[in-house]
Design an enzyme around this catalytic site. Structure first.
Site, PDB file in Angstrom:
ATOM      1  N   GLU A 116      29.149 -70.729  16.577  1.00 59.83           N
ATOM      2  CA  GLU A 116      29.798 -69.794  15.656  1.00 59.83           C
ATOM      3  C   GLU A 116      29.458 -70.154  14.211  1.00 59.83           C
ATOM      4  O   GLU A 116      29.374 -69.291  13.351  1.00 59.83           O
ATOM      5  CB  GLU A 116      31.308 -69.863  15.894  1.00 59.83           C
ATOM      6  CG  GLU A 116      32.104 -68.854  15.121  1.00 59.83           C
ATOM      7  CD  GLU A 116      33.562 -68.840  15.565  1.00 59.83           C
ATOM      8  OE1 GLU A 116      33.858 -69.171  16.716  1.00 59.83           O
ATOM      9  OE2 GLU A 116      34.406 -68.488  14.727  1.00 59.83           O
TER      10      GLU A 116
ATOM     11  N   GLN B 131      36.657 -62.684  23.176  1.00 63.06           N
ATOM     12  CA  GLN B 131      36.997 -64.111  23.303  1.00 63.06           C
ATOM     13  C   GLN B 131      38.515 -64.247  23.358  1.00 63.06           C
ATOM     14  O   GLN B 131      39.192 -64.087  22.338  1.00 63.06           O
ATOM     15  CB  GLN B 131      36.429 -64.838  22.080  1.00 63.06           C
ATOM     16  CG  GLN B 131      36.752 -66.294  21.989  1.00 63.06           C
ATOM     17  CD  GLN B 131      36.275 -66.888  20.657  1.00 63.06           C
ATOM     18  OE1 GLN B 131      35.529 -66.248  19.909  1.00 63.06           O
ATOM     19  NE2 GLN B 131      36.724 -68.080  20.353  1.00 63.06           N
ATOM     20  N   GLY B 132      39.055 -64.535  24.543  1.00 60.73           N
ATOM     21  CA  GLY B 132      40.501 -64.631  24.709  1.00 60.73           C
ATOM     22  C   GLY B 132      40.977 -66.073  24.643  1.00 60.73           C
ATOM     23  O   GLY B 132      41.242 -66.700  25.680  1.00 60.73           O
TER      24      GLY B 132
ATOM     25  N   GLU C  43      42.943 -75.070   6.165  1.00 61.54           N
ATOM     26  CA  GLU C  43      43.720 -76.322   6.162  1.00 61.54           C
ATOM     27  C   GLU C  43      43.257 -77.231   7.313  1.00 61.54           C
ATOM     28  O   GLU C  43      43.068 -78.445   7.129  1.00 61.54           O
ATOM     29  CB  GLU C  43      45.218 -76.028   6.312  1.00 61.54           C
ATOM     30  CG  GLU C  43      45.855 -75.331   5.127  1.00 61.54           C
ATOM     31  CD  GLU C  43      45.594 -73.828   5.071  1.00 61.54           C
ATOM     32  OE1 GLU C  43      45.058 -73.277   6.055  1.00 61.54           O
ATOM     33  OE2 GLU C  43      45.912 -73.197   4.048  1.00 61.54           O
TER      34      GLU C  43
ATOM     35  N   SER D 289      39.483 -60.128  19.183  1.00 66.90           N
ATOM     36  CA  SER D 289      38.669 -59.144  18.453  1.00 66.90           C
ATOM     37  C   SER D 289      37.904 -58.244  19.420  1.00 66.90           C
ATOM     38  O   SER D 289      37.285 -58.736  20.375  1.00 66.90           O
ATOM     39  CB  SER D 289      37.659 -59.850  17.552  1.00 66.90           C
ATOM     40  OG  SER D 289      38.317 -60.604  16.581  1.00 66.90           O
TER      41      SER D 289
ATOM     42  N   SER E 273      43.157 -67.427  21.464  1.00 65.44           N
ATOM     43  CA  SER E 273      44.432 -67.566  20.749  1.00 65.44           C
ATOM     44  C   SER E 273      45.581 -66.880  21.479  1.00 65.44           C
ATOM     45  O   SER E 273      45.393 -65.850  22.130  1.00 65.44           O
ATOM     46  CB  SER E 273      44.327 -66.957  19.352  1.00 65.44           C
ATOM     47  OG  SER E 273      43.259 -67.511  18.650  1.00 65.44           O
TER      48      SER E 273
HETATM   49  C1  LIG Z   1      39.837 -61.617  11.738  1.00 63.28           C
HETATM   50  C2  LIG Z   1      40.259 -62.536  12.853  1.00 63.28           C
HETATM   51  C3  LIG Z   1      39.636 -62.447  14.080  1.00 63.28           C
HETATM   52  C4  LIG Z   1      40.056 -63.272  15.132  1.00 63.28           C
HETATM   53  N1  LIG Z   1      39.462 -63.126  16.363  1.00 63.28           N
HETATM   54  C5  LIG Z   1      39.857 -63.898  17.391  1.00 63.28           C
HETATM   55  C6  LIG Z   1      39.291 -63.716  18.692  1.00 63.28           C
HETATM   56  O1  LIG Z   1      38.411 -62.862  18.900  1.00 63.28           O
HETATM   57  N2  LIG Z   1      39.753 -64.490  19.705  1.00 63.28           N
HETATM   58  C7  LIG Z   1      40.703 -65.439  19.516  1.00 63.28           C
HETATM   59  O2  LIG Z   1      41.038 -66.130  20.486  1.00 63.28           O
HETATM   60  N3  LIG Z   1      41.293 -65.628  18.308  1.00 63.28           N
HETATM   61  C8  LIG Z   1      40.885 -64.872  17.243  1.00 63.28           C
HETATM   62  N4  LIG Z   1      41.459 -65.042  16.004  1.00 63.28           N
HETATM   63  C9  LIG Z   1      42.583 -65.986  15.868  1.00 63.28           C
HETATM   64  C10 LIG Z   1      42.251 -67.226  15.077  1.00 63.28           C
HETATM   65  O3  LIG Z   1      41.465 -68.110  15.826  1.00 63.28           O
HETATM   66  C11 LIG Z   1      43.594 -67.842  14.658  1.00 63.28           C
HETATM   67  O4  LIG Z   1      44.196 -66.945  13.748  1.00 63.28           O
HETATM   68  C12 LIG Z   1      43.446 -69.191  14.004  1.00 63.28           C
HETATM   69  O5  LIG Z   1      43.020 -70.146  14.934  1.00 63.28           O
HETATM   70  C13 LIG Z   1      44.775 -69.655  13.364  1.00 63.28           C
HETATM   71  O6  LIG Z   1      45.799 -69.617  14.289  1.00 63.28           O
HETATM   72  P1  LIG Z   1      47.171 -68.857  13.985  1.00 63.28           P
HETATM   73  O7  LIG Z   1      46.839 -67.502  13.483  1.00 63.28           O
HETATM   74  O8  LIG Z   1      48.025 -68.976  15.189  1.00 63.28           O
HETATM   75  O9  LIG Z   1      47.818 -69.628  12.765  1.00 63.28           O
HETATM   76  P2  LIG Z   1      48.667 -70.976  12.845  1.00 63.28           P
HETATM   77  O10 LIG Z   1      47.932 -71.977  13.664  1.00 63.28           O
HETATM   78  O11 LIG Z   1      50.073 -70.646  13.239  1.00 63.28           O
HETATM   79  O12 LIG Z   1      48.645 -71.447  11.338  1.00 63.28           O
HETATM   80  C14 LIG Z   1      49.502 -70.879  10.342  1.00 63.28           C
HETATM   81  C15 LIG Z   1      49.269 -71.645   9.052  1.00 63.28           C
HETATM   82  O13 LIG Z   1      49.674 -73.019   9.233  1.00 63.28           O
HETATM   83  C16 LIG Z   1      48.601 -73.891   8.902  1.00 63.28           C
HETATM   84  N5  LIG Z   1      48.594 -75.040   9.814  1.00 63.28           N
HETATM   85  C17 LIG Z   1      48.750 -75.001  11.158  1.00 63.28           C
HETATM   86  N6  LIG Z   1      48.675 -76.261  11.671  1.00 63.28           N
HETATM   87  C18 LIG Z   1      48.441 -77.094  10.602  1.00 63.28           C
HETATM   88  C19 LIG Z   1      48.268 -78.508  10.475  1.00 63.28           C
HETATM   89  N7  LIG Z   1      48.290 -79.314  11.533  1.00 63.28           N
HETATM   90  N8  LIG Z   1      48.049 -79.007   9.241  1.00 63.28           N
HETATM   91  C20 LIG Z   1      48.008 -78.182   8.148  1.00 63.28           C
HETATM   92  N9  LIG Z   1      48.179 -76.841   8.203  1.00 63.28           N
HETATM   93  C21 LIG Z   1      48.398 -76.306   9.417  1.00 63.28           C
HETATM   94  C22 LIG Z   1      47.348 -73.054   9.093  1.00 63.28           C
HETATM   95  O14 LIG Z   1      46.271 -73.562   8.325  1.00 63.28           O
HETATM   96  C23 LIG Z   1      47.806 -71.678   8.611  1.00 63.28           C
HETATM   97  O15 LIG Z   1      47.740 -71.609   7.219  1.00 63.28           O
HETATM   98  C24 LIG Z   1      41.083 -64.227  14.941  1.00 63.28           C
HETATM   99  C25 LIG Z   1      41.694 -64.320  13.677  1.00 63.28           C
HETATM  100  C26 LIG Z   1      41.307 -63.484  12.653  1.00 63.28           C
HETATM  101  C27 LIG Z   1      42.005 -63.602  11.331  1.00 63.28           C
END
Ligand SMILES: Cc1cc2nc3c(=O)[nH]c(=O)nc-3n(C[C@H](O)[C@H](O)[C@H](O)COP(=O)(O)OP(=O)(O)OC[C@H]3O[C@@H](n4cnc5c(N)ncnc54)[C@H](O)[C@@H]3O)c2cc1C
Length: 362
Positions: A233, A118-119, A346, A153, A121
């Site tokens: 999901e 799933q591409g 959050e 992933s 993020s």
């Molecule tokens: C084990 C794992 C597997 C994953 N697999 C996939 C995958 O297969 N495909 C894919 O596309 N993605 C995948 N992801 C990515 C996942 O969807 C993102 O990590 C998630 O959406 C959070 O985005 P970010 O990491 O950019 O964090 P950010 O969005 O940068 O957030 C950082 C922090 O800021 C907080 N925050 C951000 N915006 C707000 C707001 N408006 N209000 C309050 N708090 C806020 C968040 O809660 C977090 O604590 C995976 C992640 C993990 C950990």
């Protein structure tokens, strides 16, 4: 078919057909075992129940595939993470791909012949997914894609990817494609997580040519696709993860012989609350309900219960997380991701506050 009869028949089949994993506990070993389990269950038809006939299924309610997931993952025959990709990606293909493409491709996923990823993020676009910038530009009948995905992933094991791209500004400018991972211009770089596994990857797209007939839905449908994927999901997919957590809870009881019952009780209560909630969600799905923001509650409960279970293991099995190279340690570290993947805690609480409780902005 009655669900209880289905479950009894499946259990009898699993008792007679030994699919116990081998000793290889590496990610590659897990992926091989997953393919083996899928193939065996598909050949024996179990993996086809609950999926539409048009894509190689045998029909019936989605609850049947939740039962299959519960039995497979609860028995430790497949890891919950890789197994869950099926529930995340196959319904999306069924809903959005051209009919012939879904009919050709979904059986490959169900039967374990292929793994998909799933591409969504990107480095700057996780919670704020709508800001994604991987660009797709039309050229004749094709689309040319440039950009970068991250946290994808199992990309290194995948033959296809459901990819979100930017084709115009705003939410209505996101377009999804079904991409072959061996297309020239795609580079996959695995990332090591803190639990020591190369579970996810960076994926780079440099002038990647995607045929127009690989578009999922219409130009601009990508945001709707992403929102429609989440409820899957958080229903059938969560159900099998919960089964896994129950199995680990049983293991904890067995290992923590001098345990404080109140700590175990609190962990069980969190798990049981989650399971009750998830059961109601599955039944709503089976009744044909369109699941929406209320599944954010399921996500908050899942993350809380998972982390509490592994916190309890850390407290009741002294040193096991800190000092031992064992399954508890790996899973404790992985449980920290439960409040991140599939939407952070959050963000889920924001959704609950605004969309379910109507509390307005901060
Ligand atoms: C084990 C794992 C597997 C994953 N697999 C996939 C995958 O297969 N495909 C894919 O596309 N993605 C995948 N992801 C990515 C996942 O969807 C993102 O990590 C998630 O959406 C959070 O985005 P970010 O990491 O950019 O964090 P950010 O969005 O940068 O957030 C950082 C922090 O800021 C907080 N925050 C951000 N915006 C707000 C707001 N408006 N209000 C309050 N708090 C806020 C968040 O809660 C977090 O604590 C995976 C992640 C993990 C950990």
């Amino acid at each position: 078919m009655k669900v209880e009869q289905f479950r009894a028949d499946l259990r009898a089949w699993l008792d007679d057909n030994d699919l116990t994993p081998g000793p290889d506990r590496s990610l590659q070993g897990h992926m091989r075992q997953l393919a083996r389990v899928h193939r065996a269950l598909y050949d024996a038809d179990w993996m086809r129940y609950g999926w539409p006939v048009e894509v190689g299924g045998l029909g019936g309610p989605a609850i049947l595939r939740a039962v299959v997931g519960e039995e497979v993952v609860g028995r430790g025959l497949a890891e919950p993470g890789p197994y869950s990709m099926l529930e995340v990606l196959a319904p999306t293909m069924i809903d959005y791909a051209p009919k012939e493409l879904a009919a050709e491709m979904v059986p490959r996923l169900l039967s374990g012949r292929e793994q998909w990823c799933q591409g969504f993020s990107e480095p700057g676009s996780g919670s704020d997914l709508a800001s994604l910038s991987t660009r797709a530009v039309p050229e004749g009948d094709d689309w040319i894609v440039n950009g970068q995905k991250v946290w994808t992933s199992f990309a290194q094991y995948s033959t296809r990817c459901i990819l979100l791209t930017r084709t115009a500004p705003g939410h209505a400018g996101i377009t999804a494609f079904f991409v072959d991972m061996d297309t020239p211009g795609i580079t996959v770089r695995p990332l090591r997580t803190m639990h020591g596994v190369d579970e996810f990857c960076e994926v780079y797209f440099d002038d990647v040519v995607i045929p127009g007939d690989r578009m999922l839905g219409q130009p601009g449908d990508g945001w709707r696709l992403a929102m429609d994927l989440l409820p899957y999901e958080r229903s059938t997919c969560f159900w099998q993860r919960i089964a896994y957590l129950y199995a680990r809870f049983d293991r904890l009881i067995a290992e923590a012989t001098n345990a404080d019952d109140s700590a175990l009780g609190a962990a069980f209560l969190a798990l049981h609350t989650l399971r009750c909630r998830s059961r109601a969600t599955l039944h709503r799905l089976a009744d044909g309900a369109r699941l929406g923001p209320e599944t954010s509650i399921d996500k908050v409960l899942l993350a809380g219960a998972e982390q509490r279970l592994y916190d309890t293991a850390r407290d009741l099995l002294p040193g096991v997380v800190e000092l031992d190279k064992c399954q508890w340690r790996t899973e404790y570290l992985y449980s920290r991701a439960a409040t991140i993947y599939g939407g952070t805690a959050e963000i889920q609480r924001n959704i609950i506050a605004r969309r379910l409780l109507d509390l307005g902005k901060e």
